[in-house]
Design an enzyme around this catalytic site. Structure first.
Site, short mmCIF file in Angstrom:
data_model
loop_
_atom_site.label_atom_id
_atom_site.label_comp_id
_atom_site.label_asym_id
_atom_site.label_seq_id
_atom_site.Cartn_x
_atom_site.Cartn_y
_atom_site.Cartn_z
CD GLU A 80 -3.29 9.12 -6.49
OE1 GLU A 80 -3.38 7.90 -6.34
OE2 GLU A 80 -3.72 9.94 -5.66
CG ASP A 137 -10.83 13.65 -18.67
OD1 ASP A 137 -9.72 13.26 -19.13
OD2 ASP A 137 -11.83 12.94 -18.65
CG ASP A 189 -11.50 3.93 -14.06
OD1 ASP A 189 -11.62 3.33 -12.97
OD2 ASP A 189 -11.91 5.08 -14.25
CE LYS A 191 -17.69 -3.95 -23.41
NZ LYS A 191 -18.82 -3.21 -22.90
CB THR A 225 -4.72 3.29 -3.40
OG1 THR A 225 -5.18 2.10 -4.03
CG2 THR A 225 -3.37 3.69 -3.99
CD GLU A 271 -1.36 -0.86 -2.94
OE1 GLU A 271 -1.44 0.37 -3.18
OE2 GLU A 271 -0.29 -1.43 -2.70
#
Ligand code: SAM
Length: 210
Positions: free
Chosen positions: A43, A95, A117, A121, A190, A193
């Site tokens: 995940e 990352d 996320d 933009k 989650t 969620e």
């Protein structure tokens, strides 16, 4: 997910090095870390870790790896794993852009992306975990028939992802625009969620293969 900086985060994670790695020592060592041949599901962006810990408990025959770049958040997953003595779960403070350094080509059976996320933009589009640059990484580490499972409340991110994956040539299936109407019995909610569903947001979901 932002969490207050905990100066002791690194020491805490280092003290649990049997399940969480915060440096490069585990690069290319995922199979050895589990010491078995079970399928590997990861995940990306695990947050506080309810999904990955509940999945690991429900499926002891699968190895799970939670990837979370924020050490302060990772603490919460480690606490859950330790308290519940979950043995088929490992964690990487990493990352996602470095995924291919940690996993061998074709090593992973499934990638979960939950409430990633949205980066609304346009100039941040490359940070979205369903941007083509990340799809390339998933394609490398996934087995040929490996799957990406994606859930989000964010309509714009879902539309972007449908387009990004389609343009990349991925095959999409089991698309839901309202997962919680007729929610599958095996859906694990989650933390995000629950939060967004209770505010009335519809949950989108898809599965995709390369
Ligand atoms: N999946 C969890 C849930 O549904 O409750 C958390 C969702 S939260 C909005 C997104 C999480 O992904 C954050 O904890 C963030 O630190 C992590 N994240 C975002 N981009 C990441 C990246 N490139 N690599 C690793 N983790 C990332």
């Amino acid at each position: 997910m932002r969490m207050r900086n905990k100066p002791w985060a690194e020491d805490f994670l280092l003290a649990h090095a049997e399940i969480v790695s915060i440096d490069e020592a585990r690069k290319g060592q995922m199979r050895e870390w589990f010491n078995n041949d079970q399928p590997i599901h990861i995940e990306v962006g695990s947050g506080m870790g309810r999904f990955i810990t509940e999945m690991a408990k429900a499926h002891p025959d699968i190895n799970y790896i939670g990837i979370e770049r924020d050490k302060n958040v990772m603490i919460r997953i480690v606490e859950k794993a330790v308290e519940q003595n979950i043995t088929n779960l490992r964690l990487l403070t990493l990352d996602a852009e470095h995924l291919a350094d940690y996993f061998s080509a074709g090593e992973v059976d499934r990638v979960y992306l939950n409430f990633s996320d949205p980066w609304p933009k346009t100039r941040h589009a490359k940070r979205r975990l369903t941007h083509e640059n990340f799809l390339k990484l998933y394609q490398v580490i996934l087995k040929e028939d490996g799957e990406v499972h994606f859930k989000t409340d964010n309509q714009q991110l879902f539309e972007f992802s449908l387009e990004s994956m389609s343009q990349y040539g991925m095959k999409l299936k089991n698309i839901s625009l309202d997962l919680h109407t007729d929610e599958p019995a095996d859906n694990i909610r989650t933390e995000y969620e629950d939060k967004f569903s209770s505010k009335g947001f519809r949950i989108n979901r898809l599965e995709a293969t390369f």
